[in-house]
Design an enzyme around this catalytic site. Sequence first.
Site, mmCIF file in Angstrom:
data_model
loop_
_atom_site.group_PDB
_atom_site.id
_atom_site.type_symbol
_atom_site.label_atom_id
_atom_site.label_comp_id
_atom_site.label_asym_id
_atom_site.label_seq_id
_atom_site.Cartn_x
_atom_site.Cartn_y
_atom_site.Cartn_z
ATOM 1 N N GLU A 103 0.844 -1.192 0.000
ATOM 2 C CA GLU A 103 0.000 0.000 0.000
ATOM 3 C C GLU A 103 0.877 1.239 0.000
ATOM 4 O O GLU A 103 1.920 1.276 0.652
ATOM 5 C CB GLU A 103 -0.907 -0.023 1.233
ATOM 6 N N ASP A 105 0.183 5.322 0.589
ATOM 7 C CA ASP A 105 -0.912 6.144 1.123
ATOM 8 C C ASP A 105 -0.672 7.644 1.096
ATOM 9 O O ASP A 105 0.383 8.121 1.521
ATOM 10 C CB ASP A 105 -1.135 5.824 2.618
ATOM 11 N N GLU A 107 -3.160 10.380 3.057
ATOM 12 C CA GLU A 107 -4.360 10.596 3.854
ATOM 13 C C GLU A 107 -4.367 12.049 4.318
ATOM 14 O O GLU A 107 -3.356 12.549 4.816
ATOM 15 C CB GLU A 107 -4.416 9.664 5.066
#
Length: 283
Positions: A103, A105, A107
């Site tokens: 993953e 990311d 955010e």
Amino acid sequence: MGSSSSSNGCSVFLLVFAVVVATASAGNFYEDFDITWGDQRAKIFNGGQLLSLSLDQASGSGFQSKKEYLFGRIDMQLKLVAGNSAGTVTAYYLSSQGATHDEIDFEFLGNLSGDPYVLHTNVFTQGQGNREQQFYLWFDPTRNFHTYSISWTAKHIIFLVDNVPIRLFKNAESMGVPFPKNQPMRLYSSLWNADDWATRGGLVKTDWSKAPFTAYYRNFRANTSAAASTFSDSAYQLEGLGPYGRRRLRWVQKNFMIYNYCTDLKRFPQGLPPECKHSRFNL
């Protein structure tokens, strides 16, 4: 002969350039994504050129790409939740599936009106993350659209904001550090409530009187062409950071980084992760 050779070279360049442009052309949300949850809170409009996600007290919403990607550059323009966004998280990330998933990311952690968003980044390999870096932005991400990009090769991952590199995560497999390079990933995004941790560690809760909270997306691009790596154009960033890119990275990390796992000695009392010693540009 010289004229023929020049003509052939020009033809090859134009052909390769056409392949790159075609591969990197702007997408259509109807064609490229599926809305996966949130009922009518996720909407596609303007002929597939604009998408919105909304959050209310009953539910958030999200979408995912139809395709999987293994290396390349992903760009998306976002305009984040305006006003009092405390407690909300807008997640935008690449991920595979399963307990040993990889993953990459972005955010965006909401905040009270007038306080800056926190941009949270992380890299997971084989199901393990704990590689967080956090930043403030040098602009208000709620007033206009800005481009958030992931450039991913077998050698490195670069996080970029408006084509400015903010983070470089290098392949350090030679030091025993796993690197995401074998699992194709889909692109996901979601808007959800995380007021148990998102704003000041959960001290500030979501103000539901301000709902619905809405984020907007446009100009998705996926450049997965191997030919793109032959170009030096910084817009692709597939060959790493040149001197200018390294200067920009240092500028961001000096002025806007607010957390770096690679300097958190309290969190790692037995010693920092090995990749933290690999290169100062991994910081």
